[in-house]
Design an enzyme around this catalytic site. Structure first.
Site, PDB file in Angstrom:
ATOM      1  N   TYR A  32      37.048  46.682  31.924  1.00 39.17           N
ATOM      2  CA  TYR A  32      36.132  45.855  32.718  1.00 39.17           C
ATOM      3  C   TYR A  32      35.173  46.742  33.515  1.00 39.17           C
ATOM      4  O   TYR A  32      35.351  46.944  34.717  1.00 39.17           O
ATOM      5  CB  TYR A  32      36.915  44.950  33.676  1.00 39.17           C
ATOM      6  CG  TYR A  32      37.944  44.069  33.021  1.00 39.17           C
ATOM      7  CD1 TYR A  32      37.559  42.981  32.245  1.00 39.17           C
ATOM      8  CD2 TYR A  32      39.303  44.308  33.203  1.00 39.17           C
ATOM      9  CE1 TYR A  32      38.503  42.153  31.650  1.00 39.17           C
ATOM     10  CE2 TYR A  32      40.264  43.488  32.619  1.00 39.17           C
ATOM     11  CZ  TYR A  32      39.856  42.415  31.842  1.00 39.17           C
ATOM     12  OH  TYR A  32      40.803  41.604  31.257  1.00 39.17           O
ATOM     13  N   SER A  37      33.159  38.511  39.871  1.00 37.63           N
ATOM     14  CA  SER A  37      32.974  37.780  41.123  1.00 37.63           C
ATOM     15  C   SER A  37      34.250  37.672  41.952  1.00 37.63           C
ATOM     16  O   SER A  37      34.293  38.117  43.099  1.00 37.63           O
ATOM     17  CB  SER A  37      32.429  36.376  40.831  1.00 37.63           C
ATOM     18  OG  SER A  37      32.302  35.618  42.001  1.00 37.63           O
ATOM     19  N   GLY A 174      39.135  31.693  35.928  1.00 38.26           N
ATOM     20  CA  GLY A 174      39.776  32.987  36.098  1.00 38.26           C
ATOM     21  C   GLY A 174      41.059  33.116  35.295  1.00 38.26           C
ATOM     22  O   GLY A 174      41.596  34.211  35.156  1.00 38.26           O
ATOM     23  N   ASP A 176      41.920  32.564  31.875  1.00 33.58           N
ATOM     24  CA  ASP A 176      41.224  32.311  30.617  1.00 33.58           C
ATOM     25  C   ASP A 176      41.997  31.494  29.592  1.00 33.58           C
ATOM     26  O   ASP A 176      41.521  30.475  29.104  1.00 33.58           O
ATOM     27  CB  ASP A 176      40.822  33.642  29.978  1.00 33.58           C
ATOM     28  CG  ASP A 176      39.997  34.517  30.900  1.00 33.58           C
ATOM     29  OD1 ASP A 176      39.846  34.169  32.089  1.00 33.58           O
ATOM     30  OD2 ASP A 176      39.506  35.552  30.437  1.00 33.58           O
ATOM     31  N   GLU A 411      47.065  45.325  35.222  1.00 31.83           N
ATOM     32  CA  GLU A 411      46.316  44.079  35.341  1.00 31.83           C
ATOM     33  C   GLU A 411      47.285  42.914  35.560  1.00 31.83           C
ATOM     34  O   GLU A 411      47.051  42.046  36.403  1.00 31.83           O
ATOM     35  CB  GLU A 411      45.510  43.869  34.058  1.00 31.83           C
ATOM     36  CG  GLU A 411      44.581  42.694  34.073  1.00 31.83           C
ATOM     37  CD  GLU A 411      43.791  42.579  32.772  1.00 31.83           C
ATOM     38  OE1 GLU A 411      42.936  41.690  32.701  1.00 31.83           O
ATOM     39  OE2 GLU A 411      44.038  43.373  31.834  1.00 31.83           O
TER      40      GLU A 411
END
Length: 461
Positions: A32, A37, A174, A176, A411
């Site tokens: 990423y 955001s 967010g 997915d 993550e």
């Protein structure tokens, strides 16, 4: 602070510094390489424990991508290569309301920014001096931008009779590939797609950790549909194949609007604060109305199919974010800590998985279909504290810090083995570590102060 916590905080700070690109922090160094955001909001909270100025710069950088409508885009692109879909697929230059001179995606993400501004302000004012002055100047400078963001959510995306804020892509949630979206996605018929090449699979150990190719076809199809209507909000609402009221998103809209209202009062913006409070009340009511009486969990709503979506996912705990009745809140806390969720006997640690292990949709290593996401765990613990459930928050915080003890800052994590998954050195995971260790330090300081008050120097009694 314990040595272990200090070591964790030092390692987390190193991740943020390594991922710092001057005016923004990339979400992860390889997978990423741009500014996301809601990642950015969490990252700014992490930066606040290191530098108030750097935390404020993070949010200023994000605001540079704000659309004329008030929307804060999901991604503000840098010049870094190697990510799909990039600006050439989003083609937001076709939109009359897109920002000029800044490349962004054409969708949004959950509105956690008001929470970030609140927490950065609290940290700045605890330190006082130049930090407090810098925050106050930032708030005065940017308040209208945050207000515009929430007005867009309320007046453009919050028009459905359910009152839930609607999303036009699973990415906007967010979460997915969450089972929350299985029904709506199953009804999408993908048309002709221009060829594309995924980049995300190049940066994970196992493709099973990421959404499937069929998922990605649907994701890209929705992007193409938005491009076709030039990202016009009204046209998108009429034509997009994915139109869902997101209860978790709506709860975050309520929380952030409420916190921004209090900041608005400090600025003397009483009318705007009242407007934000009204938005928060309406969103909170919508979340409460979405609760499934059979399970006690909040539900999303498929606006296209006109049906409620009942799933055993973390989204069902939306009332923990925005608040509800005392009895309702206590029941949800008991459910979260109970044997179907954090207390499930198969879990590595008592942390909230994104899908209940008892659900048929649970997949332990697949993105939002089961893994533990530390940033979501942090959000839940903060909200529990905020709503007065300090013991529950402390228990989840302790388990969250133990989860991050491997210092990989993954993550997300395998809920059964505790193994790090997805990309490593993830910025918002590092931010969660910094926020948790700061909270632990504050709890220790408070306990020490209480002990000193009970046993002052010279008191042998």
């Amino acid at each position: 602070m314990h040595t272990s916590a200090g070591t964790l905080a030092d390692a987390a700070a190193a991740v943020l510094r390594d991922n710092d690109r001057g005016d923004h922090t990339v979400a992860a160094p390889q997978l990423y390489p741009h500014q996301w955001s809601w990642d950015s909001a969490f990252v700014a909270v992490g930066w606040a424990s290191l530098s108030i100025d750097r935390a404020l710069l993070e949010l200023r950088s994000l605001l540079a991508g704000q659309w004329q409508t008030g929307m804060l885009p999901q991604i503000v692109f840098s010049s870094a290569p190697g990510y799909f879909p990039g600006p050439d697929r989003w083609r937001t230059e076709v939109a009359p309301t897109a920002p000029v001179g800044v490349s962004t995606s054409g969708i949004c993400q959950p509105p956690v920014h008001g929470l970030a501004v609140h927490l950065i302000g609290a940290a700045a004012h605890r330190r006082g001096g130049a930090d407090a002055e810098a925050f106050d100047a930032f708030l005065a400078e940017t308040f209208d931008a945050w207000l515009g963001w929430h007005r867009w959510l309320a007046n453009v995306r919050g028009t459905h009779p359910t009152g839930l804020v609607e999303i036009h892509h699973g990415w906007e949630s967010g979460m997915d590939n969450s089972p929350r979206w299985d029904g709506p996605y199953s009804r999408i018929e993908v048309g002709d797609l221009q060829p594309y090449r995924r980049q995300d699979l190049l940066h994970v150990a196992d493709p099973a950790e990421r959404p499937s190719d069929a998922d990605y076809d649907r994701y890209v199809w929705l992007v193409d549909q938005l491009v076709a209507v030039r990202y016009d909000d009204v046209a998108a609402r009429e034509s997009i194949d994915f139109r869902v009221g997101d209860t978790f998103f709506t709860a975050l809209h309520s929380l952030s609007a409420r916190l921004l209202a209090r900041l608005g009062e400090r600025l003397g913006r009483t009318a705007d604060a009242a407007e934000l409070d009204a938005m928060a009340d309406a969103a909170r009511s919508a979340v409460q109305s979405s609760v499934d009486p059979a399970t006690g969990l909040a539900r999303d709503h498929d606006h296209r199919a006109d049906e409620w979506l009942s799933t055993s996912t973390i989204g069902g705990f939306a009332p923990l974010i925005c608040g509800t009745s005392q009895d309702g809140y206590d029941a949800l806390v008991a459910e979260l800590l109970g044997p179907r969720w954090c207390g499930h006997p198969s879990l590595h640690l008592p942390q909230p998985p994104t899908t209940s292990p008892d659900s048929p949709a649970f997949v332990a290593a697949s993105y939002w279909r089961g893994p533990v996401w530390p940033v979501v765990s942090w959000l839940v613990t903060w909200c529990l504290d905020h709503h007065g459930r300090t013991e529950a928050a402390a228990a989840l915080r302790s388990a969250g810090l133990a989860q991050l003890g491997d210092r990989t800052f993954g993550e997300y994590y395998h809920p059964l083995s505790g193994r790090s998954l997805g990309s490593s050195r993830q910025s918002w995971t590092a931010a969660a570590a910094l926020a948790w260790t700061a909270a632990e330090q504050a709890a220790e300081d408070a306990a020490g102060a209480a002990t000193a008050e009970r046993n002052p120097v010279g008191d042998r009694g």
